[in-house]
Write a protein that holds these residues in place. Structure first.
Motif, PDB file in Angstrom:
ATOM      1  N   ILE A   1       0.731  -1.333  -0.092  1.00  0.00           N
ATOM      2  CA  ILE A   1      -0.095  -0.014   0.003  1.00  0.00           C
ATOM      3  C   ILE A   1       0.923   1.334  -0.089  1.00  0.00           C
ATOM      4  CG2 ILE A   1      -2.107  -1.131   1.033  1.00  0.00           C
ATOM      5  CD1 ILE A   1      -1.017   0.117   3.808  1.00  0.00           C
ATOM      6  N   LEU A   2       2.019   1.294  -0.696  1.00  0.00           N
ATOM      7  CA  LEU A   2       2.984   2.092  -0.502  1.00  0.00           C
ATOM      8  C   LEU A   2       2.372   3.586  -1.133  1.00  0.00           C
ATOM      9  CD1 LEU A   2       6.427   0.728  -1.516  1.00  0.00           C
ATOM     10  CD2 LEU A   2       5.794   1.654   0.690  1.00  0.00           C
ATOM     11  N   PRO A   3       1.415   3.378  -2.383  1.00  0.00           N
ATOM     12  CA  PRO A   3       1.120   4.676  -2.851  1.00  0.00           C
ATOM     13  C   PRO A   3      -0.054   5.522  -1.747  1.00  0.00           C
ATOM     14  CG  PRO A   3       0.596   2.953  -4.412  1.00  0.00           C
ATOM     15  CD  PRO A   3       1.107   2.303  -3.183  1.00  0.00           C
ATOM     16  N   GLN A   4      -0.683   4.604  -1.114  1.00  0.00           N
ATOM     17  CA  GLN A   4      -1.684   5.368   0.235  1.00  0.00           C
ATOM     18  C   GLN A   4      -0.673   5.868   1.254  1.00  0.00           C
ATOM     19  OE1 GLN A   4      -2.091   2.340  -1.365  1.00  0.00           O
ATOM     20  NE2 GLN A   4      -3.930   1.536  -1.114  1.00  0.00           N
ATOM     21  N   VAL A   5       0.430   5.180   1.305  1.00  0.00           N
ATOM     22  CA  VAL A   5       1.407   5.744   2.468  1.00  0.00           C
ATOM     23  C   VAL A   5       2.035   7.028   1.983  1.00  0.00           C
ATOM     24  CG1 VAL A   5       3.722   5.499   3.662  1.00  0.00           C
ATOM     25  CG2 VAL A   5       1.905   3.388   3.630  1.00  0.00           C
ATOM     26  N   SER A   6       2.436   6.943   0.721  1.00  0.00           N
ATOM     27  CA  SER A   6       3.065   8.158   0.018  1.00  0.00           C
ATOM     28  C   SER A   6       2.050   9.343   0.027  1.00  0.00           C
ATOM     29  CB  SER A   6       3.508   7.943  -1.172  1.00  0.00           C
ATOM     30  OG  SER A   6       3.862   8.908  -1.985  1.00  0.00           O
ATOM     31  N   GLU A   7       0.641   9.157  -0.259  1.00  0.00           N
ATOM     32  CA  GLU A   7      -0.435  10.178   0.029  1.00  0.00           C
ATOM     33  C   GLU A   7      -0.356  10.675   1.193  1.00  0.00           C
ATOM     34  OE1 GLU A   7      -3.306  12.416  -2.031  1.00  0.00           O
ATOM     35  OE2 GLU A   7      -2.103  10.819  -2.867  1.00  0.00           O
ATOM     36  N   ILE A   8      -0.465   9.984   2.439  1.00  0.00           N
ATOM     37  CA  ILE A   8      -0.419  10.598   3.387  1.00  0.00           C
ATOM     38  C   ILE A   8       0.775  11.384   4.011  1.00  0.00           C
ATOM     39  CG2 ILE A   8       0.023   9.750   6.169  1.00  0.00           C
ATOM     40  CD1 ILE A   8      -2.083   7.391   5.651  1.00  0.00           C
ATOM     41  N   LEU A   9       2.024  10.805   3.532  1.00  0.00           N
ATOM     42  CA  LEU A   9       3.086  11.929   3.809  1.00  0.00           C
ATOM     43  C   LEU A   9       3.178  13.109   2.970  1.00  0.00           C
ATOM     44  CD1 LEU A   9       5.792   8.868   3.690  1.00  0.00           C
ATOM     45  CD2 LEU A   9       4.953   9.937   5.777  1.00  0.00           C
ATOM     46  N   GLN A  10       2.582  13.077   2.054  1.00  0.00           N
ATOM     47  CA  GLN A  10       2.434  14.548   1.021  1.00  0.00           C
ATOM     48  C   GLN A  10       1.321  15.215   1.535  1.00  0.00           C
ATOM     49  OE1 GLN A  10       4.422  14.462  -1.547  1.00  0.00           O
ATOM     50  NE2 GLN A  10       3.472  16.475  -2.028  1.00  0.00           N
ATOM     51  N   ASN A  11       0.280  14.657   2.569  1.00  0.00           N
ATOM     52  CA  ASN A  11      -0.873  15.432   3.091  1.00  0.00           C
ATOM     53  C   ASN A  11      -0.602  15.910   4.303  1.00  0.00           C
ATOM     54  OD1 ASN A  11      -1.979  15.590   0.623  1.00  0.00           O
ATOM     55  ND2 ASN A  11      -3.195  13.752   0.823  1.00  0.00           N
ATOM     56  N   VAL A  12      -0.202  14.969   5.128  1.00  0.00           N
ATOM     57  CA  VAL A  12       0.012  15.473   6.689  1.00  0.00           C
ATOM     58  C   VAL A  12       0.646  16.688   7.071  1.00  0.00           C
ATOM     59  CG1 VAL A  12       2.412  14.119   6.981  1.00  0.00           C
ATOM     60  CG2 VAL A  12       0.560  14.094   8.810  1.00  0.00           C
ATOM     61  N   ASP A  13       0.536  17.235   7.987  1.00  0.00           N
ATOM     62  CA  ASP A  13       1.169  18.442   8.647  1.00  0.00           C
ATOM     63  C   ASP A  13       2.600  18.200   8.534  1.00  0.00           C
ATOM     64  OD1 ASP A  13       2.507  20.188  10.571  1.00  0.00           O
ATOM     65  OD2 ASP A  13       0.621  20.647  11.352  1.00  0.00           O
ATOM     66  N   PRO A  14       3.444  19.158   7.920  1.00  0.00           N
ATOM     67  CA  PRO A  14       4.765  18.800   7.708  1.00  0.00           C
ATOM     68  C   PRO A  14       5.652  18.485   9.034  1.00  0.00           C
ATOM     69  CG  PRO A  14       4.177  20.711   6.401  1.00  0.00           C
ATOM     70  CD  PRO A  14       3.060  20.341   7.261  1.00  0.00           C
ATOM     71  N   GLN A  15       4.974  18.978  10.153  1.00  0.00           N
ATOM     72  CA  GLN A  15       5.779  18.913  11.435  1.00  0.00           C
ATOM     73  C   GLN A  15       5.977  17.496  11.687  1.00  0.00           C
ATOM     74  OE1 GLN A  15       4.838  22.265  14.669  1.00  0.00           O
ATOM     75  NE2 GLN A  15       3.117  22.087  13.134  1.00  0.00           N
ATOM     76  N   MET A  16       4.736  16.658  11.321  1.00  0.00           N
ATOM     77  CA  MET A  16       4.889  15.192  11.493  1.00  0.00           C
ATOM     78  C   MET A  16       5.893  14.256  10.757  1.00  0.00           C
ATOM     79  SD  MET A  16       3.144  12.797  13.179  1.00  0.00           S
ATOM     80  CE  MET A  16       1.892  13.818  13.636  1.00  0.00           C
ATOM     81  N   LEU A  17       6.545  15.000   9.922  1.00  0.00           N
ATOM     82  CA  LEU A  17       7.593  14.104   9.042  1.00  0.00           C
ATOM     83  C   LEU A  17       8.685  13.783   9.825  1.00  0.00           C
ATOM     84  CD1 LEU A  17       7.124  15.949   5.570  1.00  0.00           C
ATOM     85  CD2 LEU A  17       6.133  13.746   6.350  1.00  0.00           C
TER      86      LEU A  17
END
Length: 511
Positions: free
Chosen positions: A415-431
């Protein structure tokens, strides 16, 4: 052709190199002949990776649900990761830093890439001692042997941006001198611009994946890590913040011998946190190590909002103290996440909802952190590093098993595309928090200790304090403040009683 998009065979590498050159020129970045070689090398590596997937995977026209496709994809991932590792080791500097970031993204990227790049945490390139002397002389404005009585030619540690040497000052003091690699400053901007174009190219090969977040984070973080004077200030801030914790040690900065490219600190003995042989020989309890690291990071994240964001094994030392207990030594203070209060409170509320198994609250707080709809389930799994079933049963009630770790790696790969989508949309502080969480969990896994009851108890208490501190600050009257204080006291009491009960039940079970 990649997924139906035509690309000229050798025009690919040339095109990206040319586009990058124009962009660099427009931004007035300095690009010498060495920079052009590094840029071309990177572009050609991406071209090679693209050919691997095109020829050996997509060109086979296999059923994506078949076992043969899965095995072939794993082989292509491994070959491509090795190409990427070779590029990082050859280009060095920023490339190794980004490679280390990739190595920290367990469950977020294919395991073949993560496992291959992990070698960069302990096998960074080393410069000759003459190069070290040159940087010291340029920055400190003195010959090294006017400053040091001795300096060991072999580094005691190497990293992507610098290497560390043990030295003795003229007064007999033993210090650790961190010296930046001489080529890093000149190449950093060019390298980051090149990587940005390479990521755009990779999006052609993998249109469903979004990797821009990785570049955005690197562009923001690398300048921080290149300023060793800032690292010294971070170290002093952290030491002041946790001065009441006697088991935490942060080496003292020697400001008279510190510049943006040279950092001198007191030398501290200890073994790497993942050195099981050292831990066993010194009779250190691995559970105590994990428990203290967990408590430390809970306080950093939820109470102070100032988080050491590079806790890979080379940056955490352990040693046995005179009381027979474990001391933690925290090194490399170049990268910190400074969390805004609203983010910190939302993240605390999310963790409380995970520990309380409250799905409605998980969805609500995930939404406030940028994750919409049913993606909250996957997001909470990424935060906790556990399966959804484990979260529903209670992650504080059962340990993280090998079978669960294996299942998560397999599940996340699909499910890497879904994981990638989350990383793109989450608050940048979360990364950076996600990266930090994964590195801490990796230490726990290496020590075979897992997260103990003590760590969960402290984390819960820190989350509650974070939430109620904001409520107290926002209270308008004395009555409201008293009510908030009483509610906080009651919430903390319930946590203490709950974890005492769990600990008693666990002791009774093993008796």
């Amino acid at each position: 052709m990649f997924r139906g998009k035509p690309l000229l065979k050798y025009g690919l590498a040339a095109g990206i190199a040319g586009g990058t050159l124009l962009s660099l020129h427009g931004n007035q970045y300095q690009l010498d002949s060495i920079g052009i070689v590094r840029l071309s090398r990177a572009a050609f590596t991406v071209f090679q990776i693209g050919v691997i997937y095109k020829k050996d995977l997509y060109g086979k026209h296999l059923d994506k649900s078949s076992k043969e496709y899965s095995e072939l994809k794993s082989i292509c991932h491994t070959r491509s990761a090795q190409k990427l590792l070779q590029l990082c080791c050859t280009n060095k500097g920023v490339y190794i830093k980004v490679g280390q970031h990739i190595a920290a993204l367990d469950y977020l990227l294919p395991s073949e890439y993560v496992d291959t790049m992990k070698v960069l945490h302990c096998r960074a390139p080393t410069n000759k001692i003459e190069d070290v002397y040159k940087v010291i002389k340029e920055d400190v404005k003195k010959d090294p042997f006017e400053i040091f009585d001795t300096i060991e030619p072999e580094p005691i540690g190497t990293a992507s941006l610098a290497q560390v040497h043990k030295a003795t000052l003229k007064d007999g003091s033993v210090v650790a001198v961190k010296v930046q690699h001489p080529y890093v400053q000149g190449n950093a901007k060019v390298d980051m611009k090149t990587m940005e174009y390479l990521v755009k190219l990779m999006s052609i090969v993998f249109p469903e994946f979004k990797f821009q977040w990785l570049i955005d984070e690197s562009k923001k973080n690398i300048p921080q890590e290149l300023n060793f004077a800032q690292e010294g200030r971070n170290a002093e801030k952290m030491a002041k913040m946790f001065e009441n914790i006697d088991w935490l040690h942060i080496p003292r900065v020697r400001w008279d011998l510190t510049t943006p490219r040279v950092l001198t600190m007191d030398f501290v003995e200890g073994g790497q946190v993942n050195d099981l042989k050292y831990i066993q020989e010194n009779y250190i309890d691995p559970r105590e190590v994990c428990d203290k690291i967990g408590k430390l990071y809970s306080r950093m994240i939820f109470l102070h909002g100032f988080v050491h964001s590079d806790p890979h094994p080379g940056n955490i030392l352990v040693k046995r103290n005179k009381k027979g207990q474990c001391d933690i030594i925290l090194l490399d203070h170049g990268l910190y996440a400074t969390l805004k209060e609203n983010f910190r409170v939302e993240y605390a509320n999310l963790w409380l909802s995970i520990l309380n198994r409250d799905r409605t609250a998980m969805r609500s707080h995930s939404k406030n952190l940028g994750i919409e709809g049913n993606a909250y389930g996957l997001f909470t799994c990424m935060i906790a590093g556990r399966t959804w079933d484990s979260i529903q049963r209670g992650i504080d009630r059962e340990q993280f098993s090998k079978s669960e770790k294996k299942f998560m790696k397999q599940a996340f790969t699909g499910i890497l595309p879904q994981v990638s989508e989350i990383l793109q949309n989450v608050d940048p502080q979360m990364l950076l928090i996600l990266k930090t969480n994964d590195l801490v969990r990796s230490i726990e896994h290496t020590l075979r200790a897992g997260t103990g009851m003590g760590s969960f108890c402290v984390m819960s208490q820190c989350c509650v304090k974070s939430v109620y501190n904001q409520k107290y600050t926002n209270s308008q009257t004395k009555i409201e403040k008293i009510k908030v204080s009483l509610a906080e006291f009651w919430a903390l009491l319930k946590i203490r009683v709950y974890y005492m009960f769990l600990s008693f039940r666990q002791i009774s079970f093993f008796s």
